[in-house]
Design a protein around this motif. Structure first.
Motif, mmCIF file in Angstrom:
data_model
loop_
_atom_site.group_PDB
_atom_site.id
_atom_site.type_symbol
_atom_site.label_atom_id
_atom_site.label_comp_id
_atom_site.label_asym_id
_atom_site.label_seq_id
_atom_site.Cartn_x
_atom_site.Cartn_y
_atom_site.Cartn_z
ATOM 1 N N ARG A 143 0.791 -1.117 0.610
ATOM 2 C CA ARG A 143 0.527 -0.052 -0.250
ATOM 3 C C ARG A 143 0.631 1.497 0.142
ATOM 4 N NH1 ARG A 143 -5.634 0.032 1.759
ATOM 5 N NH2 ARG A 143 -5.833 -2.333 1.928
ATOM 6 N N PRO A 144 1.616 2.010 -0.962
ATOM 7 C CA PRO A 144 2.158 2.957 -1.370
ATOM 8 C C PRO A 144 1.599 3.919 -0.619
ATOM 9 C CG PRO A 144 1.817 2.427 -3.863
ATOM 10 C CD PRO A 144 1.197 1.385 -2.044
ATOM 11 N N ASN A 145 2.013 5.414 -0.315
ATOM 12 C CA ASN A 145 1.405 6.310 -0.226
ATOM 13 C C ASN A 145 1.977 7.584 -1.128
ATOM 14 O OD1 ASN A 145 0.286 6.313 2.377
ATOM 15 N ND2 ASN A 145 1.539 5.798 3.766
ATOM 16 N N TYR A 146 1.007 8.015 -1.958
ATOM 17 C CA TYR A 146 0.873 8.820 -3.280
ATOM 18 C C TYR A 146 1.019 10.179 -2.544
ATOM 19 C CZ TYR A 146 0.385 4.802 -6.263
ATOM 20 O OH TYR A 146 0.724 2.991 -6.615
ATOM 21 N N PRO A 147 1.902 11.040 -3.892
ATOM 22 C CA PRO A 147 1.841 12.559 -2.646
ATOM 23 C C PRO A 147 0.908 13.535 -3.279
ATOM 24 C CG PRO A 147 4.219 11.913 -4.276
ATOM 25 C CD PRO A 147 3.214 10.910 -4.467
ATOM 26 N N ALA A 148 -0.113 14.516 -2.885
ATOM 27 C CA ALA A 148 -1.150 14.714 -3.180
ATOM 28 C C ALA A 148 -1.350 15.701 -3.848
ATOM 29 C CB ALA A 148 -1.109 15.837 -1.880
ATOM 30 N N ASP A 149 0.076 16.110 -4.812
ATOM 31 C CA ASP A 149 -0.203 16.595 -6.069
ATOM 32 C C ASP A 149 -0.672 15.649 -7.133
ATOM 33 O OD1 ASP A 149 2.311 16.272 -5.498
ATOM 34 O OD2 ASP A 149 3.444 17.488 -6.749
ATOM 35 N N PHE A 150 -0.141 14.275 -6.569
ATOM 36 C CA PHE A 150 -0.008 13.845 -7.780
ATOM 37 C C PHE A 150 -1.450 12.918 -7.589
ATOM 38 C CE2 PHE A 150 -0.314 8.762 -8.793
ATOM 39 C CZ PHE A 150 0.192 8.649 -10.173
ATOM 40 N N LYS A 151 -1.910 13.071 -6.461
ATOM 41 C CA LYS A 151 -3.392 12.605 -6.494
ATOM 42 C C LYS A 151 -4.609 13.415 -7.193
ATOM 43 C CE LYS A 151 -3.178 9.753 -1.982
ATOM 44 N NZ LYS A 151 -3.919 10.175 -0.901
ATOM 45 N N ARG A 152 -4.612 14.834 -7.105
ATOM 46 C CA ARG A 152 -5.216 15.655 -7.143
ATOM 47 C C ARG A 152 -4.725 16.017 -8.926
ATOM 48 N NH1 ARG A 152 -2.445 19.833 -5.123
ATOM 49 N NH2 ARG A 152 -3.185 19.162 -3.148
ATOM 50 N N ARG A 153 -3.694 15.845 -9.751
ATOM 51 C CA ARG A 153 -3.123 15.603 -11.129
ATOM 52 C C ARG A 153 -4.115 15.076 -11.677
ATOM 53 N NH1 ARG A 153 0.222 13.048 -14.464
ATOM 54 N NH2 ARG A 153 1.138 12.414 -12.645
ATOM 55 N N LEU A 154 -4.197 13.537 -10.995
ATOM 56 C CA LEU A 154 -5.304 12.368 -11.808
ATOM 57 C C LEU A 154 -6.015 12.620 -11.595
ATOM 58 C CD1 LEU A 154 -1.945 9.419 -10.626
ATOM 59 C CD2 LEU A 154 -2.855 10.703 -13.475
ATOM 60 N N ALA A 155 -6.765 12.792 -10.600
ATOM 61 C CA ALA A 155 -8.089 13.340 -10.159
ATOM 62 C C ALA A 155 -8.672 14.315 -11.267
ATOM 63 C CB ALA A 155 -8.258 13.768 -8.979
ATOM 64 N N ILE A 156 -7.460 15.273 -11.404
ATOM 65 C CA ILE A 156 -8.619 16.125 -12.283
ATOM 66 C C ILE A 156 -8.453 15.622 -13.325
ATOM 67 C CG2 ILE A 156 -8.124 18.347 -13.665
ATOM 68 C CD1 ILE A 156 -6.482 19.370 -10.805
ATOM 69 N N GLU A 157 -7.681 15.437 -14.003
ATOM 70 C CA GLU A 157 -8.198 14.556 -15.134
ATOM 71 C C GLU A 157 -8.417 13.430 -15.513
ATOM 72 O OE1 GLU A 157 -3.806 12.647 -16.679
ATOM 73 O OE2 GLU A 157 -2.605 13.682 -15.814
ATOM 74 N N ALA A 158 -9.214 12.676 -14.358
ATOM 75 C CA ALA A 158 -10.089 12.126 -15.006
ATOM 76 C C ALA A 158 -11.265 12.680 -15.202
ATOM 77 C CB ALA A 158 -10.159 10.471 -13.088
ATOM 78 N N CYS A 159 -11.623 13.294 -14.804
ATOM 79 C CA CYS A 159 -13.050 14.293 -14.576
ATOM 80 C C CYS A 159 -13.100 15.039 -15.900
ATOM 81 C CB CYS A 159 -12.744 15.862 -13.372
ATOM 82 S SG CYS A 159 -13.113 15.323 -12.363
ATOM 83 N N ALA A 160 -11.961 14.871 -17.084
ATOM 84 C CA ALA A 160 -12.264 15.613 -18.415
ATOM 85 C C ALA A 160 -13.375 15.021 -18.710
ATOM 86 C CB ALA A 160 -11.084 15.550 -18.879
ATOM 87 N N PRO A 161 -13.695 15.685 -19.791
ATOM 88 C CA PRO A 161 -15.123 14.682 -20.394
ATOM 89 C C PRO A 161 -14.054 14.090 -21.602
ATOM 90 C CG PRO A 161 -15.266 17.084 -20.884
ATOM 91 C CD PRO A 161 -13.718 16.831 -20.308
ATOM 92 N N GLY A 162 -14.957 12.793 -21.866
ATOM 93 C CA GLY A 162 -14.517 11.279 -22.853
ATOM 94 C C GLY A 162 -13.628 10.998 -22.474
ATOM 95 N N ILE A 163 -12.634 10.849 -21.221
ATOM 96 C CA ILE A 163 -12.083 10.454 -20.539
ATOM 97 C C ILE A 163 -12.075 8.875 -20.001
ATOM 98 C CG2 ILE A 163 -11.584 11.045 -18.217
ATOM 99 C CD1 ILE A 163 -7.750 10.944 -20.096
#
Length: 121
Positions: free
Chosen positions: A13-33
């Motif tokens: 169970r790795p701990n990911y940095p908050a900025d990495f989580k935030r960046r991927l979460a924002i990308e995941a919200c993009a339409p059509g992704i």
């Protein structure tokens, strides 16, 4: 993968940095992704990315920014000469909505922070 994950508190169970989580979460919200493909490209579980996206939408990834509140300084009231003089007190009064917070000298900063955070909308 362009992140520096650290070992978590349990094996696997790795701990990911908050900025990495935030960046991927924002990308995941993009339409059509495709969230599943995005997760696979970054070497994480899709369910984890779905969770990060939910957390982003609820505001958990937002940085805590203290808000500055307007300050109103009232002039001191004049007393009639028949009343004894009042020594100035070191008190600050903060009005937030319907709440009034009166601060006296020597207040604990942690307690004040807790009180003010509980009054936030």
């Amino acid at each position: 993968m362009d992140t520096d994950k650290t070992a978590g508190n349990r094996k696997g169970r790795p701990n990911y940095p908050a900025d990495f989580k935030r960046r991927l979460a924002i990308e995941a919200c993009a339409p059509g992704i495709s969230v599943s493909k995005l997760a696979q490209q970054n070497g994480i579980n899709a369910n984890m990315l779905f969770k990060w996206r939910r957390e982003l939408r609820t505001g958990l990834f937002e940085p805590v920014v203290p808000a500055l509140l307007p300050v109103l300084v009232k002039p001191a009231m004049r007393r009639s000469p028949s009343l004894p003089p009042v020594e100035p007190s070191s008190m600050i009064e903060i009005i937030i909505g319907d709440a009034v917070v009166r601060l006296h000298a020597g207040i604990d900063a942690a307690l004040l922070q807790l009180v003010l955070q509980s009054l936030r909308p």
